[in-house]
Design a protein around this motif. Sequence first.
Motif, short mmCIF file in Angstrom:
data_model
loop_
_atom_site.label_atom_id
_atom_site.label_comp_id
_atom_site.label_asym_id
_atom_site.label_seq_id
_atom_site.Cartn_x
_atom_site.Cartn_y
_atom_site.Cartn_z
N THR A 56 -27.51 -3.99 -16.54
CA THR A 56 -28.21 -4.97 -17.35
C THR A 56 -29.69 -4.61 -17.39
O THR A 56 -30.21 -3.92 -16.50
N THR A 57 -30.38 -5.09 -18.41
CA THR A 57 -31.82 -4.84 -18.47
C THR A 57 -32.54 -5.53 -17.32
O THR A 57 -33.58 -5.05 -16.86
N ALA A 58 -31.98 -6.62 -16.81
CA ALA A 58 -32.59 -7.30 -15.66
C ALA A 58 -32.53 -6.42 -14.43
O ALA A 58 -33.50 -6.35 -13.65
N GLU A 59 -31.41 -5.72 -14.23
CA GLU A 59 -31.29 -4.82 -13.07
C GLU A 59 -32.29 -3.68 -13.16
O GLU A 59 -32.92 -3.30 -12.17
N VAL A 60 -32.45 -3.12 -14.35
CA VAL A 60 -33.40 -2.02 -14.53
C VAL A 60 -34.83 -2.53 -14.36
O VAL A 60 -35.65 -1.89 -13.70
N SER A 61 -35.13 -3.68 -14.92
CA SER A 61 -36.48 -4.24 -14.81
C SER A 61 -36.85 -4.52 -13.36
O SER A 61 -38.01 -4.32 -12.96
N ALA A 62 -35.89 -4.96 -12.57
CA ALA A 62 -36.16 -5.26 -11.16
C ALA A 62 -36.65 -4.01 -10.43
O ALA A 62 -37.54 -4.08 -9.57
N VAL A 63 -36.09 -2.86 -10.77
CA VAL A 63 -36.50 -1.61 -10.14
C VAL A 63 -37.81 -1.11 -10.73
O VAL A 63 -38.73 -0.70 -10.00
N ALA A 64 -37.93 -1.15 -12.04
CA ALA A 64 -39.12 -0.62 -12.72
C ALA A 64 -40.38 -1.38 -12.33
O ALA A 64 -41.48 -0.81 -12.33
N THR A 65 -40.25 -2.65 -12.00
CA THR A 65 -41.42 -3.44 -11.63
C THR A 65 -41.68 -3.44 -10.13
O THR A 65 -42.71 -3.96 -9.68
N PHE A 66 -40.78 -2.85 -9.35
CA PHE A 66 -40.95 -2.82 -7.89
C PHE A 66 -41.80 -1.63 -7.46
O PHE A 66 -42.66 -1.75 -6.59
N TYR A 67 -41.58 -0.47 -8.06
CA TYR A 67 -42.26 0.76 -7.65
C TYR A 67 -43.51 1.00 -8.49
O TYR A 67 -43.47 0.93 -9.72
N THR A 68 -44.61 1.32 -7.81
CA THR A 68 -45.89 1.47 -8.52
C THR A 68 -45.96 2.74 -9.36
O THR A 68 -46.84 2.86 -10.21
N MET A 69 -45.09 3.70 -9.13
CA MET A 69 -45.13 4.93 -9.94
C MET A 69 -44.59 4.72 -11.34
O MET A 69 -44.77 5.58 -12.21
N TYR A 70 -43.92 3.59 -11.57
CA TYR A 70 -43.45 3.28 -12.91
C TYR A 70 -44.47 2.38 -13.59
O TYR A 70 -44.73 1.26 -13.15
N LYS A 71 -45.06 2.88 -14.66
CA LYS A 71 -46.18 2.21 -15.31
C LYS A 71 -45.68 1.36 -16.48
O LYS A 71 -44.85 1.80 -17.26
N ARG A 72 -46.24 0.17 -16.61
CA ARG A 72 -45.78 -0.75 -17.65
C ARG A 72 -46.69 -0.77 -18.87
O ARG A 72 -46.43 -1.50 -19.83
N THR A 73 -47.76 -0.01 -18.84
CA THR A 73 -48.62 0.14 -20.02
C THR A 73 -48.85 1.63 -20.25
O THR A 73 -48.80 2.43 -19.30
N PRO A 74 -49.10 2.05 -21.50
CA PRO A 74 -49.26 3.48 -21.80
C PRO A 74 -50.38 4.12 -20.97
O PRO A 74 -51.46 3.55 -20.82
N CYS A 75 -50.09 5.31 -20.46
CA CYS A 75 -51.03 6.02 -19.59
C CYS A 75 -51.74 7.14 -20.34
O CYS A 75 -51.31 7.59 -21.41
N GLY A 76 -52.82 7.60 -19.73
CA GLY A 76 -53.57 8.70 -20.29
C GLY A 76 -52.87 10.04 -20.08
O GLY A 76 -51.80 10.12 -19.48
N GLU A 77 -53.51 11.08 -20.57
CA GLU A 77 -53.00 12.43 -20.33
C GLU A 77 -52.92 12.70 -18.83
O GLU A 77 -52.02 13.39 -18.35
N HIS A 78 -53.86 12.11 -18.10
CA HIS A 78 -53.90 12.28 -16.65
C HIS A 78 -53.99 10.92 -15.96
O HIS A 78 -54.63 10.00 -16.47
N ILE A 79 -53.36 10.83 -14.79
CA ILE A 79 -53.55 9.67 -13.91
C ILE A 79 -54.37 10.14 -12.72
O ILE A 79 -53.99 11.08 -12.02
N VAL A 80 -55.51 9.50 -12.52
CA VAL A 80 -56.38 9.81 -11.38
C VAL A 80 -56.19 8.71 -10.35
O VAL A 80 -56.50 7.54 -10.60
N SER A 81 -55.65 9.10 -9.19
CA SER A 81 -55.35 8.14 -8.12
C SER A 81 -56.32 8.38 -6.97
O SER A 81 -56.29 9.44 -6.35
N VAL A 82 -57.16 7.41 -6.70
CA VAL A 82 -58.16 7.53 -5.64
C VAL A 82 -57.68 6.77 -4.42
O VAL A 82 -57.43 5.56 -4.49
N CYS A 83 -57.54 7.47 -3.30
CA CYS A 83 -57.11 6.80 -2.07
C CYS A 83 -58.23 5.90 -1.57
O CYS A 83 -59.35 6.35 -1.32
N THR A 84 -57.90 4.62 -1.41
CA THR A 84 -58.87 3.66 -0.87
C THR A 84 -58.31 2.98 0.37
O THR A 84 -58.74 1.89 0.73
N ASN A 85 -57.34 3.64 1.02
CA ASN A 85 -56.85 3.13 2.29
C ASN A 85 -57.89 3.41 3.37
O ASN A 85 -58.88 4.10 3.13
#
Length: 235
Positions: A56-85
């Motif tokens: 179901t789309t609900a099952e897929v959405s549950a996974v897609a919204t859980f992991y941060t590597m799946y983006k819900r808005t269009p991304c640039g040519e590059h993703i720049v990830s700055v560690c702030t831990n």
Amino acid sequence: MTDVFDDLTRQRSKEIIAQYPQSRSALLPLLHLVQSVEGFVSQGGIRFCADELELTTAEVSAVATFYTMYKRTPCGEHIVSVCTNTLCAVLGGDDIYQRLSDKLGVGHEETAGEPGTTGSITLEHAECLAACDLAPVLQVNYEFYDNQSVESAETLVDALQRGEKPHPTRGAPLTDFKTVELELAGIFPDLEHSVEGQSTAPETMRGAALASDRGWLAPAMPDSAPAFPELPEKK
């Protein structure tokens, strides 16, 4: 169904699914496949995965919204990830993120430039990138740039905006977000290029090198595991 998922994408989807004894186990790589096409996970991408895996789309959405590597808005040519831990933050990660945010005029998971076009950049905070010995670090499309400073990070972003692809400190040559997403889906059009490059850093291997030079060895493992101690009877 949107036409963006062409015959080649559907063929790749079938190849990915065939690798798993249960089709639903292919959901994570299929979401990466969607991002390799669209640059994010759209509602159409969620429906595509659901149809391919008979979920179901609900099952897929549950996974897609859980992991941060799946983006819900269009991304640039590059993703720049700055560690702030913690460690990166105190060594300059917070300052690096703030400088890049000010420079690009964007915040967390926002894109400078038209998404997907040459030189466009999506900026994000990142939790620990497992490179504390090389802090502060950032990633571009999940490739490492170690021992960064505010100035070096700004120089890197300038190059990306000009359409250049500076070589990471270690790892494979830099490509773009969609290409990396295809590789994360398990599809490697150019495998040799994808795995070339030094994967370790001298700082990481320094302890092992010192032990080797001095002949230090870890204690040998016993031939058999010691008996498990008896546990007190529960009352």
